[in-house]
Design an enzyme around this catalytic site. Structure first.
Site, PDB file in Angstrom:
ATOM      1  N   ASP A   1     -15.877   9.520   9.728  1.00 52.18           N
ATOM      2  CA  ASP A   1     -14.813   8.609   9.318  1.00 52.18           C
ATOM      3  C   ASP A   1     -13.473   9.259   9.657  1.00 52.18           C
ATOM      4  O   ASP A   1     -13.370  10.484   9.759  1.00 52.18           O
ATOM      5  CB  ASP A   1     -14.890   8.322   7.815  1.00 52.18           C
ATOM      6  CG  ASP A   1     -14.103   7.072   7.431  1.00 52.18           C
ATOM      7  OD1 ASP A   1     -14.705   5.971   7.445  1.00 52.18           O
ATOM      8  OD2 ASP A   1     -12.908   7.191   7.138  1.00 52.18           O
TER       9      ASP A   1
ATOM     10  N   ARG B   1       0.811  -1.214   0.000  1.00 51.54           N
ATOM     11  CA  ARG B   1       0.000   0.000   0.000  1.00 51.54           C
ATOM     12  C   ARG B   1       0.850   1.272   0.000  1.00 51.54           C
ATOM     13  O   ARG B   1       0.391   2.325  -0.466  1.00 51.54           O
ATOM     14  CB  ARG B   1      -0.943  -0.010   1.209  1.00 51.54           C
ATOM     15  CG  ARG B   1      -2.024  -1.069   1.117  1.00 51.54           C
ATOM     16  CD  ARG B   1      -3.110  -0.864   2.131  1.00 51.54           C
ATOM     17  NE  ARG B   1      -4.172  -1.834   1.962  1.00 51.54           N
ATOM     18  CZ  ARG B   1      -5.329  -1.807   2.635  1.00 51.54           C
ATOM     19  NH1 ARG B   1      -5.553  -0.836   3.504  1.00 51.54           N
ATOM     20  NH2 ARG B   1      -6.242  -2.724   2.438  1.00 51.54           N
TER      21      ARG B   1
END
Length: 280
Positions: free
Chosen positions: A149, A39
């Site tokens: 979030d 990632r």
């Protein structure tokens, strides 16, 4: 210069995994090392660094700045959601939860709902469609939805409310016609946007579930916390659920993911379905 985010008394990968856990609650065991490297590979290349270890050293020291730290957290933690995921939860709201709320609060109530790990907004807008449909069916109530979030870029995407036609495939065709807009621009033919009538009722805000306090009302009717607890260790799960419980009104509902029901063990929450709980 940005302050260091971790003590570097271990190798960079170990220090990084510890820092991510401290900041987000997400546990990244050593078995996730390859995933982390995958990632972050583009960021290593972007900065022209020789390896992931050197990059993590720079991130941990704060020398790449706060924006890079935010980018890293986003890359590690972002998980997309889909519309009407675990559809049984939305059916239960229509068939059981909403009628119970309306029967208990006979005057036209204002429902407060919270998508506590809202990601790109699919969960919040799915719920918005459900509530709008119940109003169309003649039920008298008002409603508002909060989505929170950790990721700032994800929150911005949720606010834009633009999705690919593939993402909205699970939405019933009738709901698509009512609540999704298309563009006349051929370049945007594979995109849709949530209609303004729903967007006005859904607020998105950045928030970290690991914070000791949440800037949220304490009379919420329905809280969604789905497919998040599985990433936390036992103590963090209990702490997050306890804090969320404090924001539910008496009789309010907590809904978790299908693999997380056993994570909710607090007294004061009654299990009414394997993944649906009601505050006593």
């Amino acid at each position: 210069m940005t302050q260091p985010i971790a003590r570097r008394d271990a190798d960079p990968m170990t220090s990084f995994r510890q820092a991510i856990h401290r900041m987000t609650g997400i546990s990244l065991p050593a078995t996730k090392t390859a995933l982390i490297e995958q990632r972050l590979r583009r960021r290593v290349v972007h900065h022209g660094l020789p390896c992931t270890g050197t990059y993590l050293d720079r991130v941990l020291s704060g020398s790449l700045g706060q924006a890079e730290i935010d980018t890293v957290v986003d890359l590690i933690t972002t998980n997309t959601t889909s519309f009407f995921r675990e559809r049984a939860h939305f059916d239960h709201i229509s068939a059981e939860i909403l009628p119970a709320i309306l029967a208990d609060r006979r005057r036209k109530p204002r429902l407060k709902c919270w998508s506590a790990a809202s990601s790109e907004g699919a969960e919040a807008y799915s719920l918005a469609m459900v509530l709008a449909e119940q109003q169309r069916a003649g039920h008298a109530f008002d409603w508002a939805i909060l989505g929170t979030d950790l990721s700032v870029p994800i929150i911005e995407k949720a606010r834009r409310a633009v999705y690919s036609t593939e993402q909205v495939a699970p939405v019933d065709p009738i709901l698509r016609r009512r609540y999704l807009m298309t563009s006349d621009d051929p370049a945007l033919r594979d995109q849709v946007r949530i209609v303004p009538e729903l967007r006005r009722r859904v607020l998105f805000r950045q928030m970290n579930l690991m914070d000791a306090r949440y800037p949220v009302d304490r009379d919420v009717d329905i809280i969604f916390l789905r497919n998040v607890l599985i990433y936390f260790d036992l103590q963090d799960r209990q702490d997050v659920v306890r804090r969320l419980q404090g924001h539910l009104r008496p009789g309010g509902w907590l809904i978790v993911g299908h693999s997380e029901g056993m994570s909710v063990t607090l007294s004061g929450l009654e299990r009414v379905r394997p993944t649906i709980f009601r505050k006593l």
